[in-house]
Design a protein around this motif. Structure first.
Motif, PDB file in Angstrom:
ATOM      1  N   HIS A 171       4.039   7.257   6.303  1.00 20.79           N
ATOM      2  CA  HIS A 171       4.071   7.741   7.286  1.00 20.79           C
ATOM      3  C   HIS A 171       5.170   7.692   8.066  1.00 20.79           C
ATOM      4  CE1 HIS A 171       2.764   9.104  11.443  1.00 20.79           C
ATOM      5  NE2 HIS A 171       2.895   7.722  12.196  1.00 20.79           N
ATOM      6  N   HIS A 172       6.046   6.773   7.941  1.00 18.69           N
ATOM      7  CA  HIS A 172       7.488   6.267   8.705  1.00 18.69           C
ATOM      8  C   HIS A 172       8.408   8.027   8.716  1.00 18.69           C
ATOM      9  CE1 HIS A 172       7.129   3.734  12.167  1.00 18.69           C
ATOM     10  NE2 HIS A 172       6.718   3.093  12.166  1.00 18.69           N
ATOM     11  N   ALA A 173       8.306   7.407   7.257  1.00 16.12           N
ATOM     12  CA  ALA A 173       9.236   8.004   5.736  1.00 16.12           C
ATOM     13  C   ALA A 173       9.374   9.439   6.087  1.00 16.12           C
ATOM     14  CB  ALA A 173       9.481   7.680   4.409  1.00 16.12           C
ATOM     15  N   PHE A 174       8.059  10.051   5.892  1.00 12.90           N
ATOM     16  CA  PHE A 174       7.514  11.004   6.798  1.00 12.90           C
ATOM     17  C   PHE A 174       7.126  11.983   7.587  1.00 12.90           C
ATOM     18  CE2 PHE A 174       7.316   9.271   1.710  1.00 12.90           C
ATOM     19  CZ  PHE A 174       8.971  10.397   1.325  1.00 12.90           C
ATOM     20  N   THR A 175       7.073  11.841   8.983  1.00 14.24           N
ATOM     21  CA  THR A 175       6.542  11.010   9.702  1.00 14.24           C
ATOM     22  C   THR A 175       6.431  12.748  10.310  1.00 14.24           C
ATOM     23  OG1 THR A 175       6.891   9.651  10.634  1.00 14.24           O
ATOM     24  CG2 THR A 175       5.852  11.546  12.485  1.00 14.24           C
ATOM     25  N   ASP A 176       4.720  13.694  10.141  1.00 15.83           N
ATOM     26  CA  ASP A 176       4.671  15.051  10.353  1.00 15.83           C
ATOM     27  C   ASP A 176       5.230  16.198   9.586  1.00 15.83           C
ATOM     28  OD1 ASP A 176       3.251  14.723  12.978  1.00 15.83           O
ATOM     29  OD2 ASP A 176       4.879  14.793  13.482  1.00 15.83           O
ATOM     30  N   ASN A 196      -3.801   1.619  -3.187  1.00 18.18           N
ATOM     31  CA  ASN A 196      -4.506   0.296  -4.230  1.00 18.18           C
ATOM     32  C   ASN A 196      -4.651  -0.192  -5.261  1.00 18.18           C
ATOM     33  OD1 ASN A 196      -4.540  -1.674  -1.571  1.00 18.18           O
ATOM     34  ND2 ASN A 196      -6.387  -1.131  -0.265  1.00 18.18           N
ATOM     35  N   THR A 197      -5.495   1.397  -5.699  1.00 20.21           N
ATOM     36  CA  THR A 197      -6.026   1.198  -7.349  1.00 20.21           C
ATOM     37  C   THR A 197      -4.668   1.187  -7.876  1.00 20.21           C
ATOM     38  OG1 THR A 197      -7.202   3.131  -6.881  1.00 20.21           O
ATOM     39  CG2 THR A 197      -8.191   1.853  -6.237  1.00 20.21           C
ATOM     40  N   GLN A 198      -3.874   1.874  -7.401  1.00 16.40           N
ATOM     41  CA  GLN A 198      -2.673   1.966  -8.206  1.00 16.40           C
ATOM     42  C   GLN A 198      -2.395   3.711  -9.206  1.00 16.40           C
ATOM     43  OE1 GLN A 198      -1.516  -2.006 -10.368  1.00 16.40           O
ATOM     44  NE2 GLN A 198      -0.417  -2.234  -8.456  1.00 16.40           N
ATOM     45  N   ARG A 199      -3.275   4.694  -8.563  1.00 16.66           N
ATOM     46  CA  ARG A 199      -4.047   5.674  -8.848  1.00 16.66           C
ATOM     47  C   ARG A 199      -2.699   6.630  -9.198  1.00 16.66           C
ATOM     48  NH1 ARG A 199      -8.947   5.225  -7.478  1.00 16.66           N
ATOM     49  NH2 ARG A 199      -9.455   6.609  -5.022  1.00 16.66           N
ATOM     50  N   ILE A 200      -1.545   6.241  -8.114  1.00 16.69           N
ATOM     51  CA  ILE A 200      -0.952   7.921  -7.711  1.00 16.69           C
ATOM     52  C   ILE A 200       0.629   7.019  -7.622  1.00 16.69           C
ATOM     53  CG2 ILE A 200      -1.721   8.934  -6.167  1.00 16.69           C
ATOM     54  CD1 ILE A 200      -0.432   7.300  -3.692  1.00 16.69           C
ATOM     55  N   ALA A 201       1.810   7.417  -8.554  1.00 20.09           N
ATOM     56  CA  ALA A 201       3.338   5.864  -8.618  1.00 20.09           C
ATOM     57  C   ALA A 201       3.252   6.466  -7.325  1.00 20.09           C
ATOM     58  CB  ALA A 201       4.075   6.778  -9.157  1.00 20.09           C
ATOM     59  N   VAL A 202       4.313   4.558  -6.132  1.00 16.46           N
ATOM     60  CA  VAL A 202       4.785   4.562  -5.176  1.00 16.46           C
ATOM     61  C   VAL A 202       6.039   3.849  -5.082  1.00 16.46           C
ATOM     62  CG1 VAL A 202       4.340   3.619  -2.480  1.00 16.46           C
ATOM     63  CG2 VAL A 202       3.327   4.443  -4.097  1.00 16.46           C
ATOM     64  N   ASP A 203       7.523   4.464  -4.933  1.00 13.38           N
ATOM     65  CA  ASP A 203       8.594   4.866  -5.242  1.00 13.38           C
ATOM     66  C   ASP A 203       9.268   2.922  -4.631  1.00 13.38           C
ATOM     67  OD1 ASP A 203      12.262   4.005  -4.219  1.00 13.38           O
ATOM     68  OD2 ASP A 203      11.589   6.402  -4.801  1.00 13.38           O
ATOM     69  N   GLN A 204      10.082   2.090  -5.034  1.00 10.18           N
ATOM     70  CA  GLN A 204       9.578   0.505  -4.963  1.00 10.18           C
ATOM     71  C   GLN A 204       9.970   0.477  -3.167  1.00 10.18           C
ATOM     72  OE1 GLN A 204      13.179  -0.486  -7.506  1.00 10.18           O
ATOM     73  NE2 GLN A 204      11.942  -2.684  -6.723  1.00 10.18           N
ATOM     74  N   ARG A 205      10.588   1.451  -2.715  1.00  5.49           N
ATOM     75  CA  ARG A 205      11.131   1.433  -1.553  1.00  5.49           C
ATOM     76  C   ARG A 205      10.154   0.722  -0.259  1.00  5.49           C
ATOM     77  NH1 ARG A 205      12.345   6.919   1.551  1.00  5.49           N
ATOM     78  NH2 ARG A 205      11.808   7.811  -0.002  1.00  5.49           N
ATOM     79  N   HIS A 220      12.325   3.227  17.592  1.00  2.16           N
ATOM     80  CA  HIS A 220      12.891   1.240  17.183  1.00  2.16           C
ATOM     81  C   HIS A 220      11.640   0.690  15.815  1.00  2.16           C
ATOM     82  CE1 HIS A 220      15.877   2.010  20.084  1.00  2.16           C
ATOM     83  NE2 HIS A 220      14.707   2.524  21.496  1.00  2.16           N
ATOM     84  N   ALA A 221      11.094   1.255  15.048  1.00  3.21           N
ATOM     85  CA  ALA A 221      10.711   0.411  13.866  1.00  3.21           C
ATOM     86  C   ALA A 221      10.530  -0.595  13.591  1.00  3.21           C
ATOM     87  CB  ALA A 221      10.693   1.909  12.627  1.00  3.21           C
ATOM     88  N   SER A 222      11.693  -1.541  13.509  1.00  3.97           N
ATOM     89  CA  SER A 222      12.238  -2.391  13.141  1.00  3.97           C
ATOM     90  C   SER A 222      12.006  -3.291  14.485  1.00  3.97           C
ATOM     91  CB  SER A 222      13.260  -2.486  12.724  1.00  3.97           C
ATOM     92  OG  SER A 222      13.897  -2.660  13.543  1.00  3.97           O
ATOM     93  N   ARG A 223      11.592  -3.288  15.673  1.00  3.07           N
ATOM     94  CA  ARG A 223      11.605  -4.193  16.738  1.00  3.07           C
ATOM     95  C   ARG A 223      10.713  -4.544  16.729  1.00  3.07           C
ATOM     96  NH1 ARG A 223      12.196  -1.529  22.549  1.00  3.07           N
ATOM     97  NH2 ARG A 223      12.429  -3.799  22.849  1.00  3.07           N
ATOM     98  N   ALA A 224       9.743  -6.130  17.185  1.00  3.03           N
ATOM     99  CA  ALA A 224       9.091  -6.437  17.654  1.00  3.03           C
ATOM    100  C   ALA A 224       7.753  -6.012  18.387  1.00  3.03           C
ATOM    101  CB  ALA A 224       9.309  -8.216  17.020  1.00  3.03           C
ATOM    102  N   ASN A 225       8.911  -5.684  19.269  1.00  5.28           N
ATOM    103  CA  ASN A 225       8.177  -5.877  21.223  1.00  5.28           C
ATOM    104  C   ASN A 225       8.082  -3.677  20.953  1.00  5.28           C
ATOM    105  OD1 ASN A 225       7.410  -4.783  23.576  1.00  5.28           O
ATOM    106  ND2 ASN A 225       9.263  -6.391  24.551  1.00  5.28           N
ATOM    107  N   PHE A 226       6.748  -3.347  21.073  1.00  6.32           N
ATOM    108  CA  PHE A 226       6.991  -1.773  20.779  1.00  6.32           C
ATOM    109  C   PHE A 226       6.811  -1.133  22.566  1.00  6.32           C
ATOM    110  CE2 PHE A 226       3.829  -1.849  17.382  1.00  6.32           C
ATOM    111  CZ  PHE A 226       4.787  -2.504  16.799  1.00  6.32           C
TER     112      PHE A 226
END
Length: 244
Positions: free
Chosen positions: A66-71, A100-109, A208-214
């Motif tokens: 979601h963060h990588a491909f937002t909107d 979850n069932t690994q029906r699609i390939a997901v990039d390692q990142r 600020h996706a990496s911040r603990a405080n939103f």
């Protein structure tokens, strides 16, 4: 009154573990915890999310997408590419299950260091587990419901996690205010997020996706972050240093 308290406990309990464990830990890893504490949190997430339990692995990867491909058309959930919130959530469910069932390939990142407990997830996500929780909720209502309108809250107990998801992933991209102009539609839902324990500061989080405080403004109190600070002080978890 017992029913209302019960639903409130499930609402905020499930929401806390979704925000604390699935979102800030599994997806963004803003803090660390021991393997023992991680397993305990898996179980607590199952207890409070009940019939709508979400796997940390599936949630964590999907949220990173979601963060990588937002909107964009590759966003697992975007009001910009779905006709209505029901269509969006059905698409989200399908992608989550495929991960979850690994029906699609997901990039390692997107999979790096995402916590996974395969055997527990297999049980907690099973039809048996979900029916068990639904049966418990129904029995609880049978014993404690004192008015007809309280039964209207029963479906909420069944679908707590998807409801939380709709509020952020649909309404958090349609309604609200922005602190940061970005190339996406993320918005902050509330000046003080009493309803979603900090998750409603969605525009802040996308900036600020990496911040603990939103929270960013003084009035944007992030309740989940306050609890995280307490757990960090108690050495239950370890907050990572803030990146400058």
């Amino acid at each position: 009154m017992t029913i209302v308290i019960f639903v409130i406990v499930l609402w905020y309990g499930g929401l806390f573990f979704q925000s604390f464990f699935l979102h800030r830990y599994a997806a963004h890893q803003v803090f660390t915890m021991s393997k023992t504490m991680e397993r305990i949190t898996f179980v607590l997430t199952w207890i409070f999310q009940g019939s709508s339990y979400l796997s940390a692995y599936g949630y964590g990867i999907m949220h990173r997408l979601h963060h990588a491909f937002t909107d964009t058309e590759n966003d697992p959930h975007s009001p910009s590419y779905d006709d209505n919130l029901f269509a969006m959530m059905w698409k989200t469910k399908t992608i989550y299950q495929d991960i979850n069932t690994q029906r699609i390939a997901v990039d390692q990142r997107f999979t790096k260091n995402v916590p996974q407990w395969k055997s527990f997830d297999a049980f907690a996500s099973s039809r048996f587990s979900r029916i068990l929780w639904i049966s418990f909720y129904i029995i609880f209502f049978v014993f404690f419901a004192t008015a007809w309108w309280q039964w209207l809250l029963l479906p909420v107990t069944f679908l707590m996690a998807p409801i939380h998801g709709v509020i952020i992933n649909w309404f958090g991209h349609v309604y609200g205010y922005v602190n940061f102009k970005m190339k996406n539609t993320s918005k902050n839902l509330f000046r003080f997020d009493f309803l979603m324990m900090g998750e409603g500061y969605h525009n802040n989080h996308h900036k600020h996706a990496s911040r603990a405080n939103f929270g960013v403004k003084w009035y944007e109190i992030d309740i989940t972050y306050l609890i995280i600070r307490i757990l960090d002080a108690l050495k239950v978890i370890q907050l990572k240093p803030i990146k400058k």
